[in-house]
Design a protein around this motif. Structure first.
Motif, PDB file in Angstrom:
ATOM      1  N   ARG A  49      31.951  27.032  62.971  1.00  0.00           N
ATOM      2  CA  ARG A  49      30.748  27.744  62.520  1.00  0.00           C
ATOM      3  C   ARG A  49      30.770  27.772  60.984  1.00  0.00           C
ATOM      4  O   ARG A  49      31.775  28.151  60.364  1.00  0.00           O
ATOM      5  CB  ARG A  49      30.732  29.166  63.068  1.00  0.00           C
ATOM      6  CG  ARG A  49      29.426  29.924  62.775  1.00  0.00           C
ATOM      7  CD  ARG A  49      29.494  31.358  63.261  1.00  0.00           C
ATOM      8  NE  ARG A  49      30.475  32.131  62.522  1.00  0.00           N
ATOM      9  CZ  ARG A  49      31.498  32.786  63.085  1.00  0.00           C
ATOM     10  NH1 ARG A  49      31.679  32.752  64.387  1.00  0.00           N
ATOM     11  NH2 ARG A  49      32.341  33.472  62.328  1.00  0.00           N
ATOM     12  N   ASP A  58      30.241  29.491  58.023  1.00  0.00           N
ATOM     13  CA  ASP A  58      29.989  30.753  57.322  1.00  0.00           C
ATOM     14  C   ASP A  58      29.968  30.541  55.807  1.00  0.00           C
ATOM     15  O   ASP A  58      29.162  31.145  55.102  1.00  0.00           O
ATOM     16  CB  ASP A  58      31.072  31.778  57.668  1.00  0.00           C
ATOM     17  CG  ASP A  58      31.079  32.152  59.135  1.00  0.00           C
ATOM     18  OD1 ASP A  58      29.986  32.226  59.737  1.00  0.00           O
ATOM     19  OD2 ASP A  58      32.176  32.358  59.686  1.00  0.00           O
ATOM     20  N   GLN A  94      34.857  28.585  58.779  1.00  0.00           N
ATOM     21  CA  GLN A  94      34.506  29.644  59.730  1.00  0.00           C
ATOM     22  C   GLN A  94      35.446  30.804  59.442  1.00  0.00           C
ATOM     23  O   GLN A  94      36.654  30.705  59.629  1.00  0.00           O
ATOM     24  CB  GLN A  94      34.668  29.181  61.173  1.00  0.00           C
ATOM     25  CG  GLN A  94      34.364  30.285  62.186  1.00  0.00           C
ATOM     26  CD  GLN A  94      34.393  29.785  63.615  1.00  0.00           C
ATOM     27  OE1 GLN A  94      34.006  28.658  63.898  1.00  0.00           O
ATOM     28  NE2 GLN A  94      34.865  30.630  64.531  1.00  0.00           N
ATOM     29  N   ARG A 138      32.640  37.307  60.129  1.00  0.00           N
ATOM     30  CA  ARG A 138      31.380  36.552  60.093  1.00  0.00           C
ATOM     31  C   ARG A 138      30.434  37.055  59.002  1.00  0.00           C
ATOM     32  O   ARG A 138      29.768  36.274  58.338  1.00  0.00           O
ATOM     33  CB  ARG A 138      30.696  36.660  61.455  1.00  0.00           C
ATOM     34  CG  ARG A 138      29.388  35.882  61.553  1.00  0.00           C
ATOM     35  CD  ARG A 138      28.613  36.283  62.804  1.00  0.00           C
ATOM     36  NE  ARG A 138      29.299  35.892  64.016  1.00  0.00           N
ATOM     37  CZ  ARG A 138      28.910  34.899  64.813  1.00  0.00           C
ATOM     38  NH1 ARG A 138      27.825  34.203  64.506  1.00  0.00           N
ATOM     39  NH2 ARG A 138      29.571  34.625  65.912  1.00  0.00           N
TER      40      ARG A 138
END
Length: 229
Positions: free
Chosen positions: A114, A116, A179, A183
């Motif tokens: 992911r 971020d 990632q 988050r």
């Protein structure tokens, strides 16, 4: 969070990286790795990921990241997309406005990451090329970034950004995504600010003073609350 990290690579490591990215490096069309939104805006070259040079350079960059305490404090990395390498020069000299994909497939190791935090590690000296600024859109206006070789910038992957046209020379850099264990950009910023203040407090009153112990506990309790490890 926007952060300029200095001297991620030593001068010797920068020289080694630039040697590996020399005249015999296998550069390919950078659009091969672009998503649907970015492919029309992307005009650069990218080092072939499966090449010997890419393997050596990935190891060089990852080793540098793992020894940098400030990078860890700011990014709180859970996964790091395998570092990639690009070049802007000649007719392949810009990357228009785009937003990085939210979830990306990393080859080495094979995993989904992911995005971020976006990272650009500069490998060319600013005097060696004109243009090539990383332009990041922020609420207060556009931020232009062009750093010394070996320095890196971290910024939220959710931001609209571009690379301005290179009009002389070659802009060479590594880029990748993180990632984070945390988050939320705002929560990471709060933890980073607290960590930096704790470092200053320790240098003033020592590691074992009651305020330092208490605030260190608060930092870790917040990290425990927010982290997904």
């Amino acid at each position: 969070m926007f952060l300029h990290l200095k001297n991620i690579l030593t001068p010797e490591e920068v020289r080694s990286a630039r040697s590996l990215l020399g005249h015999d490096a296998p550069w390919v069309d950078g659009r091969t790795s672009a998503g649907d939104q970015a492919v029309a805006a992307k005009r650069n070259e990218q080092l072939a990921q499966d090449s010997t040079q890419a393997q050596q350079l990935r190891a060089l960059v990852l080793a540098a990241l793992h020894r940098d305490a400030l990078f860890f404090s700011a990014a709180l990395p859970h996964k790091i997309f395998n570092p990639l390498f690009n070049r802007y020069s000649g007719e392949s000299n810009f990357y228009g406005n785009h937003v990085d994909g939210a979830v990306l497939r990393s080859r080495h190791p094979d995993q989904w990451v992911r995005s971020d935090i976006s990272c650009t590690l500069f490998l060319a000296d600013p005097a060696d090329y004109d243009g090539g600024e990383l332009l990041i859109k922020e609420p207060q206006g556009e931020r232009a970034v062009k750093l010394p070789a070996g320095d890196m910038v971290l910024y939220p992957s959710s931001t609209v950004h571009q690379v301005a046209p290179v009009t002389r020379g070659a802009r060479i850099a590594s880029f990748f995504w993180v990632q984070s264990m945390v988050r939320s950009t705002e929560q990471r910023q709060l933890l980073f600010d607290m960590d930096m203040d704790l470092l200053r407090l320790r240098s003033t009153i020592g590691d074992h003073a009651d305020p330092v112990v208490g605030l260190t506990g608060t930092y870790h309790n917040l990290l425990r609350m927010w982290a997904d490890a």
